[in-house]
Each structure stands twice: as structure tokens, then as C-alpha cells.
Enzyme design. Structure first.
Site, PDB file in Angstrom:
ATOM      1  N   ARG A  17      -0.243  -9.504  10.548  1.00  0.00           N
ATOM      2  CA  ARG A  17       1.045  -8.868  10.890  1.00  0.00           C
ATOM      3  C   ARG A  17       2.176  -9.875  10.748  1.00  0.00           C
ATOM      4  NH1 ARG A  17      -0.168  -4.715   9.392  1.00  0.00           N
ATOM      5  NH2 ARG A  17      -2.030  -5.853   8.772  1.00  0.00           N
TER       6      ARG A  17
ATOM      7  N   ASP B  91      -4.011   8.301   2.730  1.00  0.00           N
ATOM      8  CA  ASP B  91      -3.639   6.971   3.202  1.00  0.00           C
ATOM      9  C   ASP B  91      -4.652   6.505   4.257  1.00  0.00           C
ATOM     10  OD1 ASP B  91      -2.124   4.724   3.495  1.00  0.00           O
ATOM     11  OD2 ASP B  91      -0.597   5.639   4.767  1.00  0.00           O
ATOM     12  N   GLU B  92      -4.765   5.204   4.462  1.00  0.00           N
ATOM     13  CA  GLU B  92      -5.656   4.643   5.493  1.00  0.00           C
ATOM     14  C   GLU B  92      -7.052   5.269   5.427  1.00  0.00           C
ATOM     15  OE1 GLU B  92      -4.599   2.178   7.202  1.00  0.00           O
ATOM     16  OE2 GLU B  92      -2.533   2.455   7.887  1.00  0.00           O
TER      17      GLU B  92
ATOM     18  N   GLN C 177      -9.506  -3.663   7.326  1.00  0.00           N
ATOM     19  CA  GLN C 177      -8.633  -3.237   8.417  1.00  0.00           C
ATOM     20  C   GLN C 177      -9.180  -2.006   9.138  1.00  0.00           C
ATOM     21  OE1 GLN C 177      -4.239  -3.696   7.986  1.00  0.00           O
ATOM     22  NE2 GLN C 177      -4.739  -3.998   5.832  1.00  0.00           N
TER      23      GLN C 177
ATOM     24  N   LYS D  62       0.814  -1.207   0.000  1.00  0.00           N
ATOM     25  CA  LYS D  62       0.000   0.000   0.000  1.00  0.00           C
ATOM     26  C   LYS D  62       0.858   1.272   0.000  1.00  0.00           C
ATOM     27  CE  LYS D  62      -1.780   0.663   4.067  1.00  0.00           C
ATOM     28  NZ  LYS D  62      -1.355   1.904   4.735  1.00  0.00           N
ATOM     29  N   THR D  63       1.774   1.338   0.963  1.00  0.00           N
ATOM     30  CA  THR D  63       2.620   2.521   1.064  1.00  0.00           C
ATOM     31  C   THR D  63       3.505   2.640  -0.178  1.00  0.00           C
ATOM     32  OG1 THR D  63       2.674   2.085   3.414  1.00  0.00           O
ATOM     33  CG2 THR D  63       4.153   3.773   2.607  1.00  0.00           C
TER      34      THR D  63
END
Length: 727
Positions: A599, A218-219, A249, A35-36
DNA sequence: AATGCTACAGTACTT
DNA sequence: CTGTAGCATT
């Protein structure tokens, strides 16, 4: 770097997102799907292949950490500084705009930011000044109400209050706002709300719309209503918006985040193009398919299936502990095992649902001499001694900052008590002036007792003389003078034990943290520093490179990854948390479990305990329903079966997912201690009946911990103790 | 005004 | 069980 190999490092979906020519983009990015990476490459790509200047880009995140990371990675990619690009959190960017346009926003030039703590305090004052019952109108809940309204974009006069309850809340909101403005303070939600209102100014709006042609968020699943509005404002006919997020998420619904914003985005910008990133680069296929199966139980999903080209890896370990001590023992043994296998400590994370769970784990880690670090907890700038020092500085800048005034007027104690302060408060309220002004007029009128008069005069003098240093000293020099001349240092020296020492060290640390040289005046530096201290309270402590086991809540783990991940306390009544069941937030709990599982890169170890002491009482919980939602064939059930009940004996609706009896095997936290085992009931000649809780050491040195019915918990040396097994 | 004590509460948390 | 806020005591 050549344009080509820059794109070569991306998979087709990532490349599509990076090079998209559509005006608006929605990137649904699964956990570990890069994503980043996409966000960073997208910006770099825009800067490289279009006439865009960094100045035209606005990139928004939720944490400072993420913002710094993004800037750093872009600069690495481009091998150039992108100073003029605005990258930051919603709050820091809104703050920046408010500082630039303080006049249009009708704020005092040196306005300061209230942190969560100070806000509750100010709300309490508002409740008190309306003479309301604090039992009924708790500052905490009223603060939530106020923030909730602000985050929905509502001022007091926009609230429809039909019932008396809401009417009162609205009244407190109004009072709070009056006090807040009087003091020249702005709370976190206010930063955004005030900024949204500021941008209603057509000149400003068109200026920023033509400046920020490209906005990236983002997010996105974590945005709340006001944040969505804030972004929307920048969208003129020509502007381009890219949002990146993952509905699976979304774990912050409880603090106002609206997953619906993802759907809303597609409605508000019908031309938006959706791209799914579904290839996961983080976890083994075993971990991934367990997580996929779990999250498939949620109904409210946009739909997405993560896959990986990687290997299947080990099965997921599941350990059924007898109690929380046994659980901790198992975790530490397993940690040691992994350390021996070559993992670094910082590659191992232990995750849990609630903070209270960390204690037992910590105690065992200390005993085992394994270095660890707990994330979260009290932050540097939230510590009492630091807030005291900062309050002095705030008062130097702004005499009307009653919040700061009240904090330090009698810290250290200088003989100005409730009595005197009460008089000042009355004065201030009566004449609509600040406490400082009330103090001045009270001093003039000589109406106080001699003792109070002298004490107040000395305080007045102290602040005035420190203020003079503002023009002649650097910030560290000024602050040093503040903590010494005010007597803060002395005050904390008196505090006994390590605590006082730690506080002194923190104050010294504060001076080290202050910017030294600059072209700006000390007043400007100080204003900036105080804002940053509130907006970036977290980062300061990050000691990079510490090789420690990482302990944190599942929430805190979002966005991170570790080769080895433990998730502890998978029990009904703890995870999912009962509070979430009442409010019908089970799906969010499941997403939290999904976040935790994803994670893990190589190994995932799940534990639950049959008995857990919570709030001083023993609870018998059944295994979490989430465990049943993981396919049995992905699990390796390790447990000391002797005294635990197989999960498969629990009544379940999902009988297909019952655990098998076949794959259990003896495990590390070997429960046998010279013929006894944890959980066994025994009789001691003197102490009577008890249950074995724990043990440490080996051979004759073995000590075992027993909870006796009458005598409580004791450690006994096995060598010298005669025990009779009762079970 | 400062200290000691009792009562009480106790999901998650960044800005 | 543990931490804290408010109250009572000196």
C-alpha cells in the site's frame, strides 16, 4: 480523445491486455500495476473500436466503491455517459436480475433483503422453533453453515447428512428457509443462489448471453464458488470473459473466496490467454523488493515478480516498542514528523491486524490533537435507530415481514411485552401465518387482557394510518411521519447524553438521504431505497475530502494506496494471528502482510511491541516471523535499544536475515525523561514499585505514567515526584 | 416492563 | 480491558 494517445498512456503489457483479440483473458495484475486502469481502458477500447454498445457489457466488482469508480473513469475516458452498461457488485447485479424477473424467480414483487444482523436473528428464531440448545447450536455458527452451503450452491435437499450433527444443521437450514420465504426476505447469499437458479431458465439465459457479449470481473481471486458459477452461466459459445486478479492478494479465503478459481478459469476456458502485469507504479524499489522477498516464502503461487523503474527511496523503518503505549507514541511522533515534512494527513495510513489495536492509537491521536478517521466499524444503515425506522417502512410495504415486525412491535415501548408477543408467535406458528395476521385475529377474538388489547390496537392503527400516507406523501414526508408518530424520536430523546443526541441526528440524516422527487410512486422509490440501504450500507458515510490520518485494518486497506504507511503490531501471536496458524492459513497471513506493505508509496514504517496488553493481560510476544523474512539491508532499525532485546538474539532459522546491530540510532519517541526511560522499574515513596509506561509534556511540566504493582496505573508530575531508579 | 448487573467472549468483513 | 447478551431485580 484520439485513439492513439489513449493507448500511449499504457505500458506494453497493459496495452496487450487492453487490445487483446482473444476470446478469454486472464490478467494477473500485481499490486500497483494498473489493474483498474486496464479494466477501464479495456472497456473504453471495446466501445471505441468495435461495434459493441455499452448495453453489451457486464462488469463485476466486489464493492460498490470499485463499481462507481470504474463507471466514472470510463465516462471520463469516453467523455460520454454509459448508463446502459451494467457495472456493479455481484450482489447488486444479481439483485437487479431478481427484481426484473421476480415472477420467474418465484419471489414476491416487493421482496426485501436481510442484512447480516437480521439473518442471524432469523436463524436464532429457527433454532428456537426447533427447540434446540442455543449453547450448542449458536446462531452465528449455524448462519455460517447456511451461508457456506448457499455459497457452494447447495439447497438443504442437496446436503448429504450422514452424521447427526450435519442432520441437525440441515434441519435448521430447512426451517430457516421456510421462515425466510414466508416473510418475503432474501439474504445476501440467496441473491446469488436464486439468481443462478433463475438463469437456468433457457429463455432468460439465452437472452442474457446474447446481451452481455463481454463480461469483465475485477478482484477475481476473491470470488467464491457461487460467484464463479454465476459468471460461468453467461458464457455461451460466443461470449468473452476477462478476469483480473492477483493470487498474492487473496486475503478472503476465510469467508469462502477460492483462489483456485484462477486456475479453474484456465482449465474451464483452455483458450484463455494469460497476461502478467508486473511493472509497479506505486512503491519505491526498496518497499517493493521487501514485499517480493516476503511473498516468495509462499509455496502456493502462480509466480510473478513486481519491478519498478522508480527510485529506491528510503529504507523501511522498524521500531521495537516497549509496549503498545510506546508504540502509539512512536507512531504519533513519526506522523507529526511527516506532517512537518509536508505530507497531508490523508496521505498517512496506520494499518493493523485487528480492530482492537485502534484504541490506543486513537487515544494518543486525540491527546496529540491530530485529526484521524477510523475505517470500518458500525455503518450508517446498521445503526439501531436507523434500522428501527427502516423496519417501520418495511412493515408498511409488507405486512408479512416478521423480522421488521418483531424489531419495532415494542420500540418505542408501548406495553406489548414478551407475554403478548409469545401469544402472537404461537398463533403464527400454529396457523402458518405472519405475526401481523396473528395480531389481527388475536385482536378480533378479544382474548387478551384489556391492557394488551388496547396497546395492540393502537399499534395496529398506527401502522394502518401510516400506510395511507404511502399514496399521498413523498418518501421524506412519509419517513418523517413515521419517526414522529411512532414515537421513535421521543424515545431516543429520552436516552441520556450524547448518544441519544447522535441518534436523533442520524434519524434526521436519514430523512436527508431519502430521494425526493421522481416519476415513480412512493412505493417503488421506497422498495428501491430499502434494497440499496442494505446493499450499499457502507458508502453513505464517506465524507470526501476530510483531511485525516487514516486508521484501518490491513484487510480494509486492500485496493488503497498512501504515501506514508505504518503497519503496527508485527508480533507473533497477533500478526500472524494464532487463529490462522491452527487452520494452516499462514500463507494467507503472509499475503495480508504483502498487501499491507504494497500500500505504501514512499515510506513504510513497521512497528512491534515486546509487551502488549490484550484482553486485560500482558503478553510477551516475539517479533513477527514476517519481519525476519524482510532482507536486513532494506531495514532501518530504530529503537531505544537500552531495554529491548535485539531481534537478532531471538532464535531464528533464517540466520541470514538477522538484524544488524550497527544501524540503530536514537529516535523520535525519545525515551529519556530526565534520567528515566520507558520500561524502567522505579520505586515511589508512597505507591511502591512500578514500571514507567509513558510520558507527556516537557521540562518541569513532564508527567509520567507508571504502572504500580499495587496501586495500578497512575499519572504523576515529574516535578513533584521522587522516584528511585531500580533498573 | 425497564433497569441494573454479571458473566463471558474477544481475526479479518463486503454484500 | 471493553462491549454485549442474558438474567435478575424492582
Amino acid at each position: 480523445m484520439e485513439k492513439d494517445d489513449f493507448l500511449d498512456a499504457l505500458n506494453p503489457a497493459q496495452r496487450e491486455a487492453v487490445c487483446a483479440t482473444q476470446q478469454h483473458l486472464l490478467v494477473l495484475a500485481g499490486a500497483g500495476s494498473g489493474k483498474t486502469r486496464v479494466l477501464v481502458h479495456r472497456i473504453a477500447w471495446l466501445l471505441k473500436t468495435t461495434p459493441l454498445h455499452p448495453y453489451n457489457i457486464l462488469a463485476v466488482t466486489f464493492t460498490n466503491k470499485a463499481a462507481n469508480e470504474i463507471r466514472k473513469r470510463i465516462e471520463n475516458l469516453l467523455k460520454a455517459s454509459v448508463q446502459s452498461m451494467w457495472v456493479g457488485t455481484f450482489h447488486s447485479l444479481a439483485h437487479r436480475l431478481l427484481r426484473l424477473h421476480w415472477q420467474e424467480a418465484q419471489l414476491p414483487q416487493n421482496f426485501q433483503i436481510l442484512d447480516a444482523d437480521d439473518q442471524v436473528r432469523l436463524v436464532r428464531r429457527s433454532i428456537q422453533s426447533l427447540q434446540l440448545d442455543e449453547e450448542r447450536w449458536t446462531p452465528r455458527s449455524v448462519t455460517n453453515f447456511i451461508n457456506g452451503k448457499k455459497e457452494s450452491g447447495l439447497r438443504p435437499n442437496q446436503i448429504q447428512a450422514h452424521d447427526p450433527h450435519t442432520k441437525t444443521l440441515k434441519q435448521v437450514y430447512e426451517t430457516y428457509e421456510t421462515l425466510r420465504k414466508q416473510r418475503g426476505l432474501v439474504d445476501f447469499s440467496e441473491l446469488l443462489l436464486a439468481c443462478v437458479e433463475l438463469l437456468k431458465n433457457p429463455n432468460l439465459l439465452s437472452h442474457y448471453q446474447s446481451r452481455f457479449t463481454h463480461v469483465l470481473v475485477d478482484e477475481f481471486q476473491d470470488t467464491n464458488t457461487i460467484q464463479y458459477h454465476w459468471i460461468q452461466q453467461f458464457m455461451g459459445a460466443q461470449n468473452s470473459l476477462m478476469t483480473v486478479g492477483d493470487d498474492d492478494q487473496s486475503i478472503y479465503g476465510w469467508r469462502g473466496a477460492k483462489v483456485e478459481n484462477i486456475q479453474r478459469f484456465s482449465q474451464d476456458f483452455p483458450s484463455a490467454h494469460t497476461i502478467r502485469l508486473e511493472q509497479n507504479y506505486r512503491s519505491t524499489s526498496t518497499i517493493l523488493s521487501a514485499a517480493n522477498t516476503l511473498i516468495a516464502n509462499n509455496d502456493q503461487r502462480l509466480g510473478k515478480n513486481l519491478w519498478t523503474a522508480g527510485e529506491s527511496g528510503e529504507k523501511i523503518s522498524l521500531y521495537a516498542a516497549f509496549n503498545e503505549l510506546d508504540e502509539a507514541n512512536f507512531v504519533i511522533e513519526k506522523i507529526k514528523q511527516n506532517l512537518r515534512a509536508g505530507y497531508d494527513r490523508k496521505q498517512i495510513a496506520v494499518l493493523y491486524r485487528s480492530n482492537a489495536q485502534s484504541r490506543v492509537l486513537e487515544e494518543n491521536l486525540i491527546q496529540a490533537a491530530v485529526p484521524y478517521r477510523v475505517y470500518g466499524g458500525l455503518r450508517f444503515f446498521e445503526r439501531a435507530e436507523i434500522k428501527d425506522a427502516l423496519s417501520y417502512l418495511r412493515l408498511l410495504l409488507n405486512r408479512n415481514d416478521d423480522t421488521a415486525f418483531e424489531r419495532i412491535i415494542n420500540v418505542p415501548t408501548r406495553g406489548i411485552g414478551e407475554q403478548t408477543l409469545g401469544i402472537l408467535r404461537d398463533q403464527a406458528k400454529l396457523n402458518q401465518i405472519s405475526l401481523w395476521q396473528a395480531m389481527l385475529s388475536t385482536l378480533k377474538s378479544q382474548s387478551l387482557t384489556t391492557r394488551a388489547q388496547t396497546a395492540l390496537e393502537r399499534f395496529h392503527l398506527l401502522i394502518e394510518s401510516l400506510t395511507e400516507l404511502l399514496n399521498s406523501r413523498s418518501l421524506p414526508e412519509l419517513t418523517s411521519a413515521v419517526i414522529h408518530q411512532s414515537g421513535l424520536i421521543e424515545h431516543y430523546q429520552k436516552e441520556k447524553g450524547e448518544k441519544g443526541q447522535a441518534r436523533i441526528e442520524n434519524l434526521e440524516e436519514l430523512i436527508n438521504a431519502l430521494p425526493v422527487a421522481s416519476n415513480e410512486t412512493t412505493v417503488q422509490i421506497l422498495t428501491d431505497f430499502l434494497s440499496n440501504a442494505v446493499l450499499e450500507s457502507g458508502e453513505y458515510e464517506a465524507k470526501a475530502g476530510d483531511d485525516c490520518i487514516q486508521l484501518m485494518t490491513l484487510h480494509a486497506a486492500k485496493g488503497l494506496e498512501f504515501p506514508v504507511v505504518f503497519i503496527c503490531g508485527l508480533e507473533e501471536g497477533l500478526f500472524p494471528h494464532p487463529m490462522s496458524l491452527n487452520e494452516g492459513n499462514l500463507e494467507e497471513e503472509r499475503r495480508l502482510c504483502y498487501v499491507g506493505m504494497t500500500r505504501a508509496m514512499k515510506k513504510l514504517i513497521l512497528t512491534y511491541s515486546e509487551i502488549r496488553r490484550m484482553h486485560g493481560q500482558e503478553h510477551h510476544h516475539s517479533p513477527s516471523r514476517f519481519l525476519r523474512e524482510i532482507p536486513t539491508d532494506l531495514l532501518d532499525e530504530v529503537r531505544p535499544a537500552k531495554f529491548t532485546f535485539p531481534i537478532s538474539m531471538q532464535k531464528t532459522e533464517h540466520s541470514k536475515n538477522n538484524f544488524s546491530h550497527f544501524n540503530k540510532k536514537p529516535e523520535v519517541a525519545a525515551v529519556k525523561i530526565a534520567g528515566f526511560h520507558i520500561g524502567q522499574t522505579v520505586r515511589h515513596a508512597k505507591f511502591g514499585e512500578g514500571v514507567i509506561l509513558n510520558y507527556e509534556g516537557q521540562g518541569p511540566q513532564t508527567r509520567i505514567q507508571i504502572r504500580f504493582k499495587k496501586e495500578g496505573i497512575k499519572w504523576l508530575s515529574l516535578e513533584f515526584t521522587q522516584l528511585i531508579a531500580l533498573t
